[in-house]
Design a protein around this motif. Structure first.
Motif, PDB file in Angstrom:
ATOM      1  N   VAL A  39     -43.826  67.384  19.861  1.00 23.41           N
ATOM      2  CA  VAL A  39     -44.132  68.450  18.908  1.00 23.41           C
ATOM      3  C   VAL A  39     -43.038  68.489  17.850  1.00 23.41           C
ATOM      4  N   VAL A  43     -43.129  74.485  15.710  1.00 25.35           N
ATOM      5  CA  VAL A  43     -44.155  75.058  16.584  1.00 25.35           C
ATOM      6  C   VAL A  43     -43.665  76.349  17.242  1.00 25.35           C
ATOM      7  N   SER A 159     -53.183  70.989  11.006  1.00 30.74           N
ATOM      8  CA  SER A 159     -52.562  69.817  11.622  1.00 30.74           C
ATOM      9  C   SER A 159     -53.143  68.507  11.100  1.00 30.74           C
ATOM     10  N   GLN A 183     -50.278  69.804  18.756  1.00 31.00           N
ATOM     11  CA  GLN A 183     -49.883  70.995  18.005  1.00 31.00           C
ATOM     12  C   GLN A 183     -51.040  71.984  17.893  1.00 31.00           C
ATOM     13  N   LYS A 187     -50.539  75.497  19.733  1.00 29.87           N
ATOM     14  CA  LYS A 187     -50.493  76.713  18.925  1.00 29.87           C
ATOM     15  C   LYS A 187     -51.631  77.667  19.284  1.00 29.87           C
TER      16      LYS A 187
END
Length: 218
Positions: A39, A43, A159, A183, A187
């Protein structure tokens, strides 16, 4: 709240949104290896901006959320320009950090360009989906579903746009694909994990703003 005046709560949410966005973009230059997934450092902060975005849409509507999104972009642009000015200024003889400063903040224009496109598309998608789903449920129910679905759409679009632009040629394509998937899911999972807190915050803000209560916990 009139067209020309904004409550303290709205201004506070706007300020938090802009700060989280700026900090997350500065942190995005670092890729973090957590062994089981890869990541970026952003994040940690960026999902908070989506949560704030959800709160603004829920309380004040899509029009004001859109205004906050564009304001966040403008503040990011200002920070990026000021950092570049800082890099270009001649350093003192005893200054030994020019190379490090340029290495870290010199990447910001590319990160910012990627972030601009991704952020605007992702945030507007998040706010739009949230608003459209709320319009389909005027009694204010199913807030949890709206928050999760809108975040999945917003983070997914963000993303897919951000990583190829920001890191193409710098890291392998396979890593970029991994970052996009992880991601988005991470998230969204973040949003789900803090959803009980988000619901409490929205309820509290509704009370502070004197808005009609809604069945947002359903």
């Amino acid at each position: 709240m009139t067209k020309s005046s904004y409550s303290f709560t709205f201004l506070l949410l706007t300020l938090l949104f802009c700060v989280c966005l700026i900090v997350s973009n500065l942190m995005e230059i670092k890729v973090v290896d957590l062994r089981f997934l890869t990541v970026t450092a952003g994040v940690v902060v960026f999902p908070i901006s989506y949560i704030i975005n959800d709160c603004i849409v829920e309380l004040y509507g899509f029009r004001k959320a859109r205004m906050v999104i564009w304001l966040g972009f403008a503040m990011n642009l200002l920070v990026s320009l000021l950092l570049q000015i800082g890099i270009l200024l001649p350093g003192a003889a005893e200054w030994q950090g020019q190379q490090a400063m340029q290495l870290i903040f010199g990447a910001v224009p590319r990160i910012f360009a990627a972030s601009f496109i991704a952020f605007v598309c992702g945030s507007l998608a998040n706010a739009y989906v949230m608003a459209r789903m709320k319009a389909a449920s005027p009694d204010g129910s199913r807030f949890s579903l709206r928050a999760i679905v809108s975040t999945l759409w917003g983070e997914g679009i963000d993303s897919v746009i951000f990583f190829p632009i920001a890191f193409a040629g710098m890291i392998p394509a396979s890593t970029i694909i991994t970052l996009i998937i992880t991601q988005t899911l991470l998230k969204t999972a973040y949003e789900i994990a803090v959803l009980p807190l988000t619901i409490l915050v929205v309820k509290r803000l509704r009370k502070i703003e004197g808005l009609a209560p809604a069945q947002i916990s359903e």
